[in-house]
Design a protein around this motif. Structure first.
Motif, PDB file in Angstrom:
ATOM      1  N   GLN A 351       0.824  -1.207   0.000  1.00  0.00           N
ATOM      2  CA  GLN A 351       0.000   0.000   0.000  1.00  0.00           C
ATOM      3  C   GLN A 351       0.860   1.260   0.000  1.00  0.00           C
ATOM      4  N   LEU A 352       1.999   1.199   0.693  1.00  0.00           N
ATOM      5  CA  LEU A 352       2.902   2.346   0.731  1.00  0.00           C
ATOM      6  C   LEU A 352       3.446   2.649  -0.661  1.00  0.00           C
ATOM      7  N   LEU A 353       3.875   1.614  -1.372  1.00  0.00           N
ATOM      8  CA  LEU A 353       4.388   1.801  -2.732  1.00  0.00           C
ATOM      9  C   LEU A 353       3.273   2.301  -3.650  1.00  0.00           C
ATOM     10  N   ALA A 354       2.061   1.770  -3.466  1.00  0.00           N
ATOM     11  CA  ALA A 354       0.924   2.208  -4.273  1.00  0.00           C
ATOM     12  C   ALA A 354       0.576   3.658  -3.987  1.00  0.00           C
ATOM     13  N   SER A 355       0.758   4.100  -2.743  1.00  0.00           N
ATOM     14  CA  SER A 355       0.444   5.493  -2.383  1.00  0.00           C
ATOM     15  C   SER A 355       1.415   6.467  -3.053  1.00  0.00           C
ATOM     16  N   VAL A 356       2.675   6.079  -3.151  1.00  0.00           N
ATOM     17  CA  VAL A 356       3.656   6.922  -3.851  1.00  0.00           C
ATOM     18  C   VAL A 356       3.291   7.026  -5.329  1.00  0.00           C
ATOM     19  N   GLU A 357       2.923   5.901  -5.901  1.00  0.00           N
ATOM     20  CA  GLU A 357       2.508   5.881  -7.304  1.00  0.00           C
ATOM     21  C   GLU A 357       1.258   6.730  -7.514  1.00  0.00           C
ATOM     22  N   SER A 358       0.292   6.621  -6.609  1.00  0.00           N
ATOM     23  CA  SER A 358      -0.948   7.404  -6.715  1.00  0.00           C
ATOM     24  C   SER A 358      -0.672   8.900  -6.606  1.00  0.00           C
ATOM     25  N   LEU A 361       0.698  10.025  -9.856  1.00  0.00           N
ATOM     26  CA  LEU A 361      -0.383  10.068 -10.844  1.00  0.00           C
ATOM     27  C   LEU A 361      -1.247  11.311 -10.653  1.00  0.00           C
ATOM     28  N   LEU A 362      -1.461  11.717  -9.398  1.00  0.00           N
ATOM     29  CA  LEU A 362      -2.205  12.942  -9.116  1.00  0.00           C
ATOM     30  C   LEU A 362      -1.457  14.161  -9.661  1.00  0.00           C
ATOM     31  N   PHE A 363      -0.145  14.200  -9.448  1.00  0.00           N
ATOM     32  CA  PHE A 363       0.665  15.312  -9.960  1.00  0.00           C
ATOM     33  C   PHE A 363       0.625  15.353 -11.484  1.00  0.00           C
ATOM     34  N   LEU A 364       0.686  14.184 -12.127  1.00  0.00           N
ATOM     35  CA  LEU A 364       0.620  14.125 -13.588  1.00  0.00           C
ATOM     36  C   LEU A 364      -0.724  14.645 -14.090  1.00  0.00           C
ATOM     37  N   THR A 365      -1.802  14.255 -13.412  1.00  0.00           N
ATOM     38  CA  THR A 365      -3.145  14.713 -13.805  1.00  0.00           C
ATOM     39  C   THR A 365      -3.260  16.226 -13.705  1.00  0.00           C
ATOM     40  N   LEU A 366      -2.819  16.783 -12.583  1.00  0.00           N
ATOM     41  CA  LEU A 366      -2.875  18.233 -12.389  1.00  0.00           C
ATOM     42  C   LEU A 366      -2.001  18.963 -13.408  1.00  0.00           C
ATOM     43  N   TYR A 367      -0.832  18.418 -13.685  1.00  0.00           N
ATOM     44  CA  TYR A 367       0.079  19.033 -14.658  1.00  0.00           C
ATOM     45  C   TYR A 367      -0.562  19.090 -16.050  1.00  0.00           C
ATOM     46  N   VAL A 368      -1.179  17.979 -16.462  1.00  0.00           N
ATOM     47  CA  VAL A 368      -1.819  17.940 -17.792  1.00  0.00           C
ATOM     48  C   VAL A 368      -2.979  18.919 -17.855  1.00  0.00           C
ATOM     49  N   LEU A 369      -3.797  18.962 -16.806  1.00  0.00           N
ATOM     50  CA  LEU A 369      -4.943  19.872 -16.803  1.00  0.00           C
ATOM     51  C   LEU A 369      -4.507  21.334 -16.807  1.00  0.00           C
ATOM     52  N   LEU A 370      -3.455  21.651 -16.057  1.00  0.00           N
ATOM     53  CA  LEU A 370      -2.969  23.029 -16.012  1.00  0.00           C
ATOM     54  C   LEU A 370      -2.330  23.453 -17.329  1.00  0.00           C
ATOM     55  N   ARG A 371      -1.588  22.554 -17.949  1.00  0.00           N
ATOM     56  CA  ARG A 371      -0.923  22.886 -19.207  1.00  0.00           C
ATOM     57  C   ARG A 371      -1.876  22.885 -20.398  1.00  0.00           C
ATOM     58  N   SER A 372      -2.843  21.963 -20.386  1.00  0.00           N
ATOM     59  CA  SER A 372      -3.750  21.827 -21.525  1.00  0.00           C
ATOM     60  C   SER A 372      -5.014  22.658 -21.371  1.00  0.00           C
ATOM     61  N   GLY A 373      -5.432  22.892 -20.131  1.00  0.00           N
ATOM     62  CA  GLY A 373      -6.688  23.598 -19.888  1.00  0.00           C
ATOM     63  C   GLY A 373      -7.844  22.627 -19.792  1.00  0.00           C
ATOM     64  N   LEU A 374      -8.768  22.889 -18.893  1.00  0.00           N
ATOM     65  CA  LEU A 374      -9.884  21.979 -18.665  1.00  0.00           C
ATOM     66  C   LEU A 374     -10.765  21.837 -19.893  1.00  0.00           C
ATOM     67  N   PHE A 375     -11.146  22.948 -20.523  1.00  0.00           N
ATOM     68  CA  PHE A 375     -12.061  22.894 -21.664  1.00  0.00           C
ATOM     69  C   PHE A 375     -11.399  22.254 -22.882  1.00  0.00           C
ATOM     70  N   THR A 376     -10.128  22.539 -23.091  1.00  0.00           N
ATOM     71  CA  THR A 376      -9.407  21.896 -24.195  1.00  0.00           C
ATOM     72  C   THR A 376      -9.322  20.394 -23.974  1.00  0.00           C
TER      73      THR A 376
END
Length: 461
Positions: A351-358, A361-376
């Protein structure tokens, strides 16, 4: 594991590595040969780590149910060939007086559990009942399907080979939980083969007989093991196939005329199939899925205070057992599936290793949304067939897993089918949004005048 494992594992590893090496040589593309080699050895590494984890840290079902009872049936057959019939009967008909461990009574009522036990028994005729060797066979079966999944996406976006390799071949929890004697291993293998065979049949229209057989075998296997994965996946992949075929039509008139008809027809046929197989789908049928989630929520709540329930969690939203309530629950369920457990919620090393991965993944999601824009991002999801199918499958699957699996130990394993598709959808959104921004910037930038047409006189000396 014992000395037998230490002798047989390297022997079978050499044989299997030579087998996959022959397959690798059939690819003319050097990139495919490279990723096939990397993917194979990463999977073997995952298999070794999973074996050590199961033997020394957390045996659970892999050893205590599937391996133990599968080897037991194998020994029963060796002692008396009349026991061979157990391999061809349904699990619910198995005589539980033959069980190796009485605590496993009742588990064979699930045909999915017995399917894994049955396969372990069959493979034991090669492995001699050695856990490490059987795990190696399972890992190689999984790799065959994972590789087909990679080939499918590589054909769509060859220039994104590095990102596709990260999402499919190298994603840590996806590798780990599909490398041992588990239902999840066979499910991932089935998902890859189903994807590739459907694409070959309905889009490329190649090797129809061979791919139809593959589709039947792995479709049946996935339906027996975890039918809800098939239910979540099939409609979105078929929608992709429809939209992909429509894209090849040159006439815009026929595109706009045909697209709605095919999409609606697909949805109607799929709904008809679901309602026709309510009995076989059981708790995953259309009529009972929400009530099943309600029952699971109540069951987990009743375990509060139990030592075995330390990994249980709560979504923080009351579920009333209705479809409307499920929609209300969906955002929390999706967030939990992809981005939890948090580090402070982890109680085991897995679970600890999975939490680091999660968290990554959260940082990647936020990065994509910030760079691409929500509507785009939304526009790209709705306009691109590949992104649409990857994103919607992962979101729908995450909703049901997050809503019905209120234990982190189970969640980190159950969510793995959705992970590569979700990550691929993020990568594609980012790439396409970046390409759009570059084109827009190029159009808006003033063109530089050539020296011969410059209005500024050149100064010569």
């Amino acid at each position: 594991m014992n000395y037998g494992d230490l002798i047989l594992f390297p022997l079978f590893l050499i044989i299997l590595s030579l087998f996959f090496r022959v397959i690798r040589r059939s690819y003319k593309d050097p990139l495919l040969r490279k990723y096939h080699r990397i993917g194979f050895w990463v999977k073997i590494s995952g298999c070794i780590v999973f074996c050590l984890y199961s033997v020394y840290l957390y045996p659970a079902d892999s050893i205590g149910l599937y391996q133990e009872e599968g080897v037991n049936i194998y020994h029963l057959i060796l002692k008396n060939s009349s026991h061979l019939h157990w391999l061809f009967q349904e699990g619910k008909n198995f005589d539980e007086s033959f069980l190796k461990n009485p605590h496993n009574a009742g588990y064979f009522k699930s045909e999915g559990n017995f399917m894994v036990v049955r396969l372990v028994a069959l493979l034991s005729f090669l492995s001699g009942g050695r856990y490490a060797v059987t795990s190696l066979f399972f890992a190689c079966i999984a790799f065959s399907g994972v590789w087909k999944l990679f080939l499918f996406f590589y054909e769509q976006y060859p220039r994104l080979h590095k990102k596709l390799a990260i999402a499919i071949l190298l994603f840590p929890s996806f590798v780990f939980w599909s490398s041992g004697v588990l239902k999840d291993t066979l499910c991932i293998a089935s998902l890859g083969w189903i994807t590739y065979s459907l694409y070959e049949i309905f889009y490329r229209k190649k090797h129809l007989i061979k791919n139809s057989i593959i589709l039947f075998v792995f479709g049946y296997l996935l339906a027996v093991l975890k039918v809800y994965i098939l239910i979540s996946y099939a409609p979105f992949f078929m929608l992709f196939i429809i939209l992909k075929n429509i894209q090849s039509i040159k006439s815009k008139f026929f595109k706009y005329l045909l697209a709605p008809f095919l999409i609606i027809s697909c949805l109607l046929v799929f709904t008809k199939i679901l309602t026709s197989y309510d009995d076989q789908l059981g708790s995953y049928s259309v009529d009972s899925v929400t009530s099943s989630i309600q029952q699971l929520n109540d069951a987990f709540k009743s375990m509060d205070g139990d030592e075995s329930a330390e990994s249980n969690f709560n979504l923080g939203i009351e579920f009333d057992g209705t479809f409307k309530g499920l929609l209300k629950l969906a955002p929390a369920a999706i967030f939990t599936t992809f981005f939890r457990p948090f580090i402070w919620e982890s109680h085991k090393i897995s679970q600890l290793l999975a939490s680091v991965e999660s968290m990554l993944l959260l940082f990647l999601t936020l990065y994509v949304l910030l760079r691409s824009g929500l509507f785009t991002s939304i526009k790209l999801v709705l306009s691109d067939p590949v992104i649409m199918y990857c994103f919607f499958f992962s979101i729908v699957f995450a909703t049901f897993v997050g809503a019905s699996t209120l234990n982190f130990g189970t969640l980190v394993r159950y969510k793995i089918p959705s992970l590569p598709f979700y990550v691929i959808s993020l990568f594609l959104i980012y790439e396409k949004a970046t390409a759009r921004s570059s084109k827009k910037a190029l159009r808006m930038s003033p063109s530089r005048p050539s020296p011969s047409t410059s209005l500024i006189p050149r100064i010569t000396t």
